[in-house]
Design a protein around this motif. Structure first.
Motif, short mmCIF file in Angstrom:
data_model
loop_
_atom_site.label_atom_id
_atom_site.label_comp_id
_atom_site.label_asym_id
_atom_site.label_seq_id
_atom_site.Cartn_x
_atom_site.Cartn_y
_atom_site.Cartn_z
N ASP A 149 -13.65 -5.25 -11.72
CA ASP A 149 -14.29 -5.04 -10.42
C ASP A 149 -13.21 -4.67 -9.40
O ASP A 149 -12.05 -5.07 -9.51
N GLU A 150 -13.64 -3.85 -8.44
CA GLU A 150 -12.75 -3.46 -7.34
C GLU A 150 -12.94 -4.45 -6.21
O GLU A 150 -14.02 -4.56 -5.63
N LEU A 151 -11.91 -5.19 -5.90
CA LEU A 151 -11.99 -6.16 -4.82
C LEU A 151 -11.67 -5.52 -3.47
O LEU A 151 -12.18 -5.95 -2.44
N LEU A 152 -10.86 -4.50 -3.48
CA LEU A 152 -10.41 -3.89 -2.23
C LEU A 152 -10.12 -2.42 -2.45
O LEU A 152 -9.49 -2.05 -3.44
N SER A 153 -10.62 -1.59 -1.54
CA SER A 153 -10.22 -0.19 -1.49
C SER A 153 -9.95 0.11 -0.01
O SER A 153 -10.88 0.27 0.79
N TYR A 154 -8.69 0.15 0.34
CA TYR A 154 -8.25 0.12 1.74
C TYR A 154 -7.65 1.46 2.12
O TYR A 154 -6.71 1.94 1.47
N ASN A 155 -8.22 2.08 3.16
CA ASN A 155 -7.69 3.34 3.67
C ASN A 155 -6.61 3.04 4.70
O ASN A 155 -6.90 2.68 5.84
N PHE A 156 -5.37 3.16 4.28
CA PHE A 156 -4.24 2.78 5.14
C PHE A 156 -4.22 3.58 6.44
O PHE A 156 -4.02 3.02 7.52
N ALA A 157 -4.46 4.87 6.34
CA ALA A 157 -4.37 5.72 7.54
C ALA A 157 -5.50 5.41 8.51
O ALA A 157 -5.29 5.31 9.71
N ASP A 158 -6.73 5.27 8.00
CA ASP A 158 -7.86 5.00 8.89
C ASP A 158 -7.67 3.70 9.65
O ASP A 158 -8.05 3.58 10.82
N GLU A 159 -7.10 2.70 8.98
CA GLU A 159 -7.00 1.38 9.58
C GLU A 159 -5.74 1.20 10.42
O GLU A 159 -5.70 0.35 11.31
N ASN A 160 -4.69 1.97 10.16
CA ASN A 160 -3.40 1.71 10.79
C ASN A 160 -2.85 2.86 11.61
O ASN A 160 -1.88 2.68 12.34
N ILE A 161 -3.43 4.05 11.48
CA ILE A 161 -2.88 5.21 12.17
C ILE A 161 -3.97 5.84 13.02
O ILE A 161 -5.03 6.20 12.52
N SER A 162 -3.68 5.98 14.30
CA SER A 162 -4.60 6.63 15.22
C SER A 162 -3.82 7.68 16.00
O SER A 162 -2.78 7.38 16.58
#
Length: 695
Positions: free
Chosen positions: A65-78
């Motif tokens: 199972d996939e516990l996490l799929s995290y978009n680093f740029a969306d969450e940390n770069i603006s």
């Protein structure tokens, strides 16, 4: 034998009653019939897609199972909007420096002098003669046409240079020179010159601050004299002239009605710097975004705009270049130009004009007016306001140095499906192999820390925290992804009974996992020299991968299965009063089980529950500790009339089995589950009917 006896009794009663005429009579009789039947297999406990049959037919639970799929740029770069506002009013406009030459010939003066001196000069044209002293001379009004420069201009600051060249053969004295507007007569220049010799020049500068100057002017030498030639013969040439040269320059205008020359209102060549708060990007590909341009023009002339970002190119290498024309404003009004130009799929060089910066793009903006030859009126209140730049930028790719930063992600993952059919109890597992996959799809080095990983059984309220020294609460280095081809970096952590309490974690049959993860980006700084990257495929993923041999000790393990009932097939259901339910079970599992049945109506509203007091006996284990043959059990429950009324309205029944493993001599307490294990059951009822046999 019992069944035959029942039917025989009924036949004898009917025979007697048919041969006698009496009042309507009701009689209670018994009838035996099967109502519910079915099978419970291992697939009712574990989904078929998650089970793997081993060579010895034993089962292993395989789950990912996939516990996490995290978009680093969306969450940390603006990417912040970068808009530049420029305001240009009339003081930024200019009229060209302009020079006007006006000549007063000796012939003009002679005509103004009249007889006899003027006549003498005219008659002596082309010959040498001595000129006597002259007094009280005047040039007369000489029109000056400056309308090619402006029709009228109210000047805030500026200068007018006057140069007088004496082309006469005699000196001039006591010269009073005036220049005035032809319409309102306002004096622009009033200059006194004491002496100008033949061939000599006089110059002066007049400030024009606050003056309103017309395009039609009048120049006049109101009074001058000459000592003559002093008795000497001089060549008389009536075309000789007194030349007045007027040069206006450095004009800052309050208002003007003029033909304005082509000129740049704005000419900016600059670097635009993003404040990214740490990351230092050298290149960006834009997923979506735009160049915005908003112009308010109150000038009665078209504004030509040229905007370019030389370092921003599309897939064909063509740079951003935008050149709209803003229409002229109506008299006393304004015109608005508001447009956006998409930058989707453009790539921008963020190293600035010199190629050595970061978070910086070079752009050029020019706003100008063309000389149309039309006369327009402009005042100091007229202006051009321009706002331009990049807005709503969402990157699809980034390159550079992403800085040193920490970020944390925590969440609860529900819907774990590997024990979803088991609604209660505990499993004591003997072994498992659990892998935690950390996958880094971003081109940065990272240290991951699993701060918490907690198993939750929301049905029972049980929770167990994962304990794994060196894995939980310990920095775990994960390599950066590589590009061309794109390969994520990864680290795989193995949890076993030897290095963790993973058996306890799984033993509560969790349906949720709570995690809290931290990542430290670039712990060693910019060691890859601005080669960090992010692309659309870049994600940080966290997977769990499990293989659990189905060998365990079950403690009050609850398994449920819903089946259809057959009460709707019974005739004269309204005549059924009470009865006895008998459950016939062939148990092929090494479990003993308590059984209960909960009945529901067609709307899935609960009606009643029947508990069978005796447990089902476990299947018999052979010398290899495997069930060699099912064990038959027969369980009964007496149903009273009120309970029977509820059961007869049911459409389905939920069969609840509470299992406990039972071992045998020479076998481990933990039992192994095989693919062919099953439980067959059948529910029969011995009903009491009320029979209406008439009169």
């Amino acid at each position: 034998m019992k069944k035959r006896t029942v039917w025989l009794s009924i036949g004898m009663i009917l025979l007697v009653l048919v041969s006698c005429k009496k009042k309507e009579t009701y009689w209670d009789i018994n009838m035996l019939t099967p109502l519910v039947q079915g099978e419970l297999t291992i697939l009712d406990m574990l989904p078929d897609s998650l089970t793997e049959v081993n060579a010895d037919e034993s089962l292993t639970l395989v789950y990912q199972d996939e516990l996490l799929s995290y978009n680093f740029a969306d969450e940390n770069i603006s990417i912040p909007d970068t808009l530049i506002t420029t305001f240009v009013s009339l003081d930024s406009l200019s009229l060209d420096d302009r020079t006007i030459v006006q000549s007063i010939t000796l012939g003009d003066v002679a005509i103004a002098l009249g007889f006899p001196v003027g006549t003498f000069i005219i008659l002596s044209n082309g010959s040498e003669a001595a000129i006597d002293p002259i007094a009280d001379l005047s040039s007369g009004e000489q029109p000056i046409d400056a309308t090619s420069f402006f029709q009228t201009a109210t000047i805030q600051t500026g200068f007018l240079d006057i140069k007088v060249d004496n082309g006469f053969p005699i000196p001039l004295e006591n010269i009073n020179l005036t220049i005035r507007n032809s319409m309102d007569g306002a004096t622009i220049v009033d200059e006194y010159v004491a002496y100008i010799g033949p061939g000599e020049t006089f110059t002066s500068t007049t400030p024009l601050d606050g003056m309103t100057v017309e395009g039609n002017l009048i120049a006049e030498i109101t009074d001058f004299s000459s000592p003559g030639s002093g008795g000497e013969l001089v060549l008389i040439d009536t075309s000789d002239a007194l030349v007045i040269t007027m040069t206006a320059y450095d004009l800052e205008l309050l208002a003007a009605t003029a033909v304005f020359p082509a000129q740049d209102l704005i000419d900016n060549h600059n670097n635009i710097v993003y404040n990214m708060g740490g990351p230092e990007f050298t290149q960006m590909k834009i997923k979506s975004g735009e160049v915005t341009m908003y112009v308010i023009n109150t000038i009665q002339d078209s504004i030509h705009i040229e905007y370019s970002i030389p370092g921003a190119t599309d897939q064909y290498g063509v740079p951003v270049y935008i050149n709209p024309v803003v229409p002229p404003a109506p008299e006393g009004g304004s015109v608005v130009y508001d447009q956006a130009f998409p930058l989707d799929n453009f790539t921008i060089d963020l190293r600035g004009a010199n190629g050595t910066s970061y978070n910086t793009f070079y752009n050029e903006f020019k706003a100008s007016i063309d000389s149309t030859g039309n006369v327009v009126s402009i005042s100091l209140e007229d202006s051009v306001e321009v706002q331009y730049g990049l807005r709503d930028i969402i990157p699809s790719e980034l390159k550079g140095y992403f800085g040193q930063t920490d970020f944390s992600v925590s969440d609860t993952v529900g819907g774990l499906s590997f024990f979803e059919s088991i609604t209660g109890g505990n499993l004591t597992l003997t072994d498992c192999d659990v892998l935690l996959h950390i996958e880094n799809g971003v081109g940065v080095e990272g240290d991951f820390t699993i701060n918490q990983l907690t198993a939750v059984n929301s049905r029972t309220g049980q929770t167990v925290n994962l304990y794994a020294p060196g894995i939980v609460n310990a920095p775990i280095p994960v390599n950066r992804a590589t590009n061309n081809p794109f390969i994520p970096g990864q680290n795989i952590l193995e949890l076993t009974p030897d290095n963790s309490n993973i058996l306890d974690v799984l033993g509560i049959l969790p349906d949720k996992l709570i995690y809290d993860i931290n990542m430290q980006v670039n712990p060693n700084g910019n060691e890859f020299n601005y080669q960090d990257f992010f692309i659309e495929a870049s994600r940080i993923n966290f997977f769990i991968d499990m293989e659990i041999p189905m060998e365990f000790i079950a403690s009050d393990l609850v398994l449920e299965k819903q089946v259809e009932t057959k009460f709707n097939e019974l005739s004269n259901r309204e005549d059924i009063k009470s009865g006895t339910f008998t459950l016939h079970v062939d148990n092929g599992f090494p479990f003993s089980a308590g059984i209960a049945m909960t009945f529901y109506d067609r709307n899935q509203e609960e009606l009643t529950t029947v508990n069978f007091s005796n447990p089902i006996a476990a299947g018999t284990l052979d010398g290899e500790c495997k069930v060699s043959s099912p064990t038959y059990s027969e369980l009964s429950a007496i149903i009273d009339e009120n309970t029977m009324m509820d059961i007869l309205r049911s459409g389905t029944a939920l069969v609840t089995a509470t299992f406990n493993t039972e071992s045998a001599e020479g076998c481990s307490d933990a039992v192994k589950i095989y693919s062919d294990y099953s439980i067959d059951f059948q529910l029969t009822a011995d009903f009491t009917y009320t029979l209406n046999i008439g009169n």
